[in-house]
Design a protein around this motif. Sequence first.
Motif, PDB file in Angstrom:
ATOM      1  N   GLY A  85      96.935   6.671  61.635  1.00 13.43           N
ATOM      2  CA  GLY A  85      96.687   5.339  62.265  1.00 13.43           C
ATOM      3  C   GLY A  85      98.245   4.758  62.519  1.00 13.43           C
ATOM      4  N   ILE A  86      98.585   4.582  63.801  1.00 10.60           N
ATOM      5  CA  ILE A  86      99.915   3.970  64.178  1.00 10.60           C
ATOM      6  C   ILE A  86      99.740   2.850  64.779  1.00 10.60           C
ATOM      7  N   ASP A  87     100.694   1.478  64.454  1.00  6.56           N
ATOM      8  CA  ASP A  87     100.755   0.315  65.035  1.00  6.56           C
ATOM      9  C   ASP A  87     102.084  -0.122  65.039  1.00  6.56           C
ATOM     10  N   SER A  88     102.301  -0.802  66.017  1.00  8.25           N
ATOM     11  CA  SER A  88     103.854  -1.468  65.866  1.00  8.25           C
ATOM     12  C   SER A  88     103.861  -2.826  65.425  1.00  8.25           C
ATOM     13  N   ASP A  89     102.812  -3.422  65.159  1.00  2.67           N
ATOM     14  CA  ASP A  89     102.677  -4.624  64.300  1.00  2.67           C
ATOM     15  C   ASP A  89     102.581  -4.378  62.742  1.00  2.67           C
ATOM     16  N   ALA A  90     103.747  -4.908  62.166  1.00  7.07           N
ATOM     17  CA  ALA A  90     103.701  -4.579  60.698  1.00  7.07           C
ATOM     18  C   ALA A  90     102.316  -5.251  59.925  1.00  7.07           C
ATOM     19  N   ASP A  91     101.989  -6.653  60.571  1.00  3.66           N
ATOM     20  CA  ASP A  91     100.723  -7.077  60.157  1.00  3.66           C
ATOM     21  C   ASP A  91      99.404  -6.487  60.165  1.00  3.66           C
ATOM     22  N   ALA A  92      99.439  -5.737  61.415  1.00  2.26           N
ATOM     23  CA  ALA A  92      98.374  -4.934  61.521  1.00  2.26           C
ATOM     24  C   ALA A  92      98.121  -3.673  60.403  1.00  2.26           C
ATOM     25  N   ILE A  93      99.367  -3.187  60.266  1.00  6.17           N
ATOM     26  CA  ILE A  93      99.647  -2.092  59.323  1.00  6.17           C
ATOM     27  C   ILE A  93      99.089  -2.526  57.950  1.00  6.17           C
ATOM     28  N   ALA A  94      99.638  -3.870  57.707  1.00  2.69           N
ATOM     29  CA  ALA A  94      99.078  -4.530  56.428  1.00  2.69           C
ATOM     30  C   ALA A  94      97.792  -4.807  56.250  1.00  2.69           C
ATOM     31  N   ALA A  95      97.113  -5.131  57.310  1.00  3.93           N
ATOM     32  CA  ALA A  95      95.587  -5.416  57.411  1.00  3.93           C
ATOM     33  C   ALA A  95      94.780  -4.182  57.192  1.00  3.93           C
ATOM     34  N   ALA A  96      95.259  -3.087  57.884  1.00  2.00           N
ATOM     35  CA  ALA A  96      94.657  -1.694  57.632  1.00  2.00           C
ATOM     36  C   ALA A  96      94.769  -1.243  56.426  1.00  2.00           C
ATOM     37  N   ASP A 114     106.412   2.303  66.922  1.00  2.00           N
ATOM     38  CA  ASP A 114     106.129   2.288  68.194  1.00  2.00           C
ATOM     39  C   ASP A 114     105.753   3.443  68.548  1.00  2.00           C
ATOM     40  N   LEU A 115     104.799   3.661  69.463  1.00  2.00           N
ATOM     41  CA  LEU A 115     104.200   5.028  70.053  1.00  2.00           C
ATOM     42  C   LEU A 115     105.617   5.749  70.631  1.00  2.00           C
ATOM     43  N   ARG A 116     106.461   5.101  71.250  1.00  2.00           N
ATOM     44  CA  ARG A 116     107.583   6.111  72.007  1.00  2.00           C
ATOM     45  C   ARG A 116     108.413   6.723  71.055  1.00  2.00           C
ATOM     46  N   SER A 117     108.593   6.017  69.581  1.00  2.00           N
ATOM     47  CA  SER A 117     109.704   6.300  68.725  1.00  2.00           C
ATOM     48  C   SER A 117     108.900   7.232  67.727  1.00  2.00           C
ATOM     49  N   ALA A 118     107.603   7.277  67.667  1.00  2.00           N
ATOM     50  CA  ALA A 118     107.113   7.728  66.167  1.00  2.00           C
ATOM     51  C   ALA A 118     107.087   9.248  65.897  1.00  2.00           C
ATOM     52  N   ASN A 119     107.372  10.078  66.993  1.00  2.00           N
ATOM     53  CA  ASN A 119     107.411  11.732  66.756  1.00  2.00           C
ATOM     54  C   ASN A 119     106.441  12.095  66.238  1.00  2.00           C
ATOM     55  N   LEU A 120     105.283  12.057  66.827  1.00  2.00           N
ATOM     56  CA  LEU A 120     104.159  12.243  66.060  1.00  2.00           C
ATOM     57  C   LEU A 120     103.636  13.919  66.572  1.00  2.00           C
ATOM     58  N   PRO A 121     102.962  14.755  65.764  1.00  2.00           N
ATOM     59  CA  PRO A 121     102.690  16.051  66.380  1.00  2.00           C
ATOM     60  C   PRO A 121     101.247  15.718  67.177  1.00  2.00           C
ATOM     61  N   ALA A 122     101.035  16.700  67.997  1.00  2.00           N
ATOM     62  CA  ALA A 122      99.720  16.615  68.766  1.00  2.00           C
ATOM     63  C   ALA A 122      98.561  16.463  67.952  1.00  2.00           C
ATOM     64  N   ALA A 123      97.395  15.944  68.404  1.00  2.00           N
ATOM     65  CA  ALA A 123      96.134  15.964  67.535  1.00  2.00           C
ATOM     66  C   ALA A 123      95.043  16.373  68.362  1.00  2.00           C
ATOM     67  N   ASP A 124      93.963  16.755  67.736  1.00  2.00           N
ATOM     68  CA  ASP A 124      92.639  17.026  68.524  1.00  2.00           C
ATOM     69  C   ASP A 124      92.220  15.746  69.036  1.00  2.00           C
ATOM     70  N   VAL A 125      92.226  14.721  68.484  1.00  2.00           N
ATOM     71  CA  VAL A 125      91.744  13.482  69.309  1.00  2.00           C
ATOM     72  C   VAL A 125      92.676  12.432  69.121  1.00  2.00           C
ATOM     73  N   VAL A 126      92.643  11.867  70.311  1.00  2.00           N
ATOM     74  CA  VAL A 126      93.788  10.719  70.323  1.00  2.00           C
ATOM     75  C   VAL A 126      92.749   9.358  70.748  1.00  2.00           C
ATOM     76  N   VAL A 127      92.645   8.526  69.957  1.00  2.00           N
ATOM     77  CA  VAL A 127      91.888   7.256  70.165  1.00  2.00           C
ATOM     78  C   VAL A 127      93.076   6.037  70.323  1.00  2.00           C
TER      79      VAL A 127
END
Length: 189
Positions: A85-96, A114-127
């Motif tokens: 789970g990724i979010d640019s909002d630190a408060d959202a991550i704390a809630a999660a 941020d999505l643009r700087s996260a450098n995530l590998p590909a996934a089977d499902v992206v929500v």
Amino acid sequence: LRAVRVGDIVVTPPWDTSTGAATPAITIVIQPSMGFGTGHHATTRLCLAALQQIDFHGRSVIDMGTGSGVLAIAASLLGADRVVGIDSDADAIAAAKENLRLNVRAHVTLMAADLRSANLPAADVVVANLTGGLLEAAAPELLRLSASGGRLVLSGLLAGEEPAVLAAYSTRTIQRRAEEGGWICLTLV
């Protein structure tokens, strides 16, 4: 707030854990807070319904803009092997993180980035339950993350934004489309 049922999933605040007569397959406890996603908004319900149509066993998932973490938690409890789970909002991550503590069977890795700087590998499902404008702007990255036959579950767009969002994802086809109160959820393959 009271519990909300979507198919076999009940999203409930900690004080309303009774699920009614029919026992759900999955109960997700969410502490209402700054993080978006208590199940009371149409886009969250649409995404929860779409997720229940996917076989997650052996699959990886990325939840972009995770908010409360409800969709990431749902994917994990539906059987996904790896959920981020990724979010640019630190408060959202704390809630999660708090919500993960309330749902001990869920296994989700949370990232404040941020999505643009996260450098995530590909996934089977992206929500991605964002906004129409954000879905358009993030299309190149979301398409890259769901490469190699991956599935995209997109919501947060209004009916009037659908043509522009679909144009941004024109390399994909619609597998499922649902609408509630003018809000749209698309599952693209």
